[in-house]
Design an enzyme around this catalytic site. Structure first.
Site, PDB file in Angstrom:
ATOM      1  CG  ASN A  19      35.415  29.085  33.655  1.00 26.03           C
ATOM      2  OD1 ASN A  19      36.197  28.853  32.743  1.00 26.03           O
ATOM      3  ND2 ASN A  19      34.295  29.771  33.482  1.00 26.03           N
ATOM      4  CB  SER A  59      38.722  22.202  35.272  1.00 27.33           C
ATOM      5  OG  SER A  59      38.666  23.591  35.142  1.00 27.33           O
ATOM      6  CG  LEU A  91      35.885  18.843  34.458  1.00 31.64           C
ATOM      7  CD1 LEU A  91      36.610  18.755  35.795  1.00 31.64           C
ATOM      8  CD2 LEU A  91      36.035  17.529  33.684  1.00 31.64           C
ATOM      9  CB  ILE A 117      37.272  37.955  49.125  1.00 32.22           C
ATOM     10  CG1 ILE A 117      37.922  38.554  47.883  1.00 32.22           C
ATOM     11  CG2 ILE A 117      37.462  38.845  50.336  1.00 32.22           C
ATOM     12  CD1 ILE A 117      37.279  39.851  47.417  1.00 32.22           C
ATOM     13  CE  LYS A 136      28.748  37.347  43.362  1.00 28.36           C
ATOM     14  NZ  LYS A 136      29.615  37.965  42.343  1.00 28.36           N
TER      15      LYS A 136
END
Ligand code: NAP
Length: 441
Positions: free
Chosen positions: A17, A20, A15, A138, A207
């Site tokens: 960034n 929430s 909970l 994105i 990534k």
């Protein structure tokens, strides 16, 4: 199957960034989401460390017992937005083994454990979605796995780390050094207290591993990705880049390469590179992200937007939630992991790019031909050699700054050349070596 009200039960782990904002969207858009899914979502619980009131959700929904939450019978989908690798890995595996579909934003975990998680999802016949793990809001995972499923992806190159892009953009636009730009990024909340994962390229490499895996139908882990960070980039490098009509960006590059024997391989690499100002990635500034995909039939596609932040990341997470919930309602599944191609990874030494070499040398006759000979000996062809003024070392004119731009050469040949240059008496130091990307000469 979906509890008493035929709703789709959701558990959110984390909970912070992202979590929430996910909870907020689930609550604020409940009616729309129900219409899109074909059944209402029901938030069954939220996993946190601190179970206290005033956290924006009813305290009775909070729990620190993650194991119990992910195995509840009335939970159909688990959203993991707590990070880091552990305890997230254990929680996701447990959720999958209990037959829950999982949505995660955890790139660090996915880049080391994709195979294990995908296998667990496969065995349980459930979904594993992770759009938010690369480039925040994105859409890039879904275009690669679904929209381009009939095409052959040749290259995926992008700026996928907002912190480093902010730092490099600041250095480019204001001329400040790396330390000043990093302090600025920290003050504005763009850099973490420990910025290592960002500035040393680990986050971008995670990534790249995820992007390479899905683009080339091959399992690629973070260990397969060659990585260099941005900490050694200087204002002098930016000045040279500008003189060459370029800027400097931290790029994540995933490429399908055919080697000398005709064998297709995957190259995945992260490093700061000179990018021509006319290239679309050169215009991506501040904390923004962008990914350029090149596919055989589709040609070049570009995806641009906010690569991080609570709300943008929650947008991607809830998109995955809707997909997973629809599949539950329809009793179907989304795409599985595709790894049939099993392409071997190309070692960095065999990767071929153009290079920028910046060195300080003795300001004497004959030095330029000495330097040129070292490049020629290793078949590294020089495209351009510039003497960029005379450097003043301790008030005396003793050194010339030489910038060399090469044609395409392998990393191995370039590394050998640099080692040889460093061994010459006439070379005071090789100050920086950067690749030149986005230019095919
Ligand atoms: P965050 O603000 O630090 O929040 C983490 C949340 O997880 C907190 O609510 C924390 O509980 C909870 N948590 C952590 N460890 C836990 C444990 N052992 N047991 C129970 N709860 C635990 O993190 P975030 O920025 O939202 O990021 C979450 C995930 O999304 C990470 O994997 C991150 O890499 C990924 N992500 C984030 C962004 C972004 O822009 N923030 C973008 C893309 C992906 P307490 O609140 O009680 O401490």
């Amino acid at each position: 199957m979906f509890g008493e009200e035929k709703s789709v039960g959701v558990a959110v782990l984390g909970l912070g960034n992202v979590g929430s904002e996910v909870v907020r969207i689930i609550e604020d858009s409940a009616e729309d989401l129900a219409a899109r899914i074909g059944a209402p979502l029901a938030l069954r619980g939220v996993g946190v460390r601190r179970v206290v009131a005033d956290r924006g959700v009813p305290v009775e929904l909070l729990t620190d017992n993650i194991e119990e939450l992910v195995s509840r019978d009335d939970v159909d989908i688990v959203i993991e937005v707590m990070g880091p690798v552990e305890p997230a890995r254990k929680a996701i595996l447990s959720a999958l083994e209990n037959g829950k579909s999982v949505v995660t934003a955890n790139k660090a975990l996915l880049s080391v454990s994709t195979g294990e998680l995908a296998q667990a999802a496969e065995s349980a016949h459930v979904d594993l979605y992770f759009e938010a793990a690369v480039a925040g809001a994105i859409p890039v995972i879904r275009p690669l796995t679904q929209s381009l499923a009939g095409d052959t992806v040749l290259r995926v190159a992008g700026i996928v780390n907002g912190t480093t892009n902010y730092i490099l953009s600041q250095m480019a636009s204001t001329g400040v050094d790396y330390e000043t730009a990093l302090a600025d990024a920290s003050a504005l909340g763009y850099a973490e207290a420990d910025p290592t994962a960002d500035v040393e390229g680990y986050d971008a490499a995670a990534k790249a591993a995820i992007l390479a895996s899905i683009a080339f139908h091959t399992r690629v882990t973070a260990d397969d990705v060659y990585r260099e960070g941005i900490t050694k980039i200087t204002p002098a490098d930016f000045a040279s880049a500008k003189a060459l009509g370029c800027t400097i960006k931290l790029l994540s590059i995933c490429e399908r390469v055919t080697d000398d024997e005709g064998q297709q391989r995957v190259s995945a690499r992260v490093y700061p590179a000179l990018v021509p100002l006319k290239h679309p990635l050169a215009a991506v500034n501040g904390a923004f992200n962008a990914v350029v995909v090149e596919a055989k039939a589709a040609g070049r596609l570009m995806f641009y937007g906010q690569g991080a932040g609570g709300a943008p990341t929650a947008s991607a997470v809830t998109g995955d939630l809707v997909m997973a919930a629809r599949n539950r309602v329809m009793r179907s599944r989304g795409p599985r992991e595709s790894r049939y191609a099993k392409l071997p990874v190309l070692p960095i030494g065999m990767v071929s790019t153009r290079y920028y070499v910046n060195m300080y040398v003795a300001d004497e006759p004959g030095v330029l031909s000495l330097l040129a000979a070292e490049f020629a000996k290793r078949d590294v062809s020089i495209a351009e050699m510039r003497q960029e003024g005379v450097a003043d070392e301790g008030g005396q004119r003793v050194a010339a700054r030489i910038v060399v731009i090469t044609h395409r050469a392998t990393d191995a040949a370039l590394s050998e050349t640099v080692a040889a240059l460093e061994g010459l008496d006439a070379v005071h130091r090789v100050a920086s070596v950067l690749r030149l990307e986005g230019n095919s000469e």
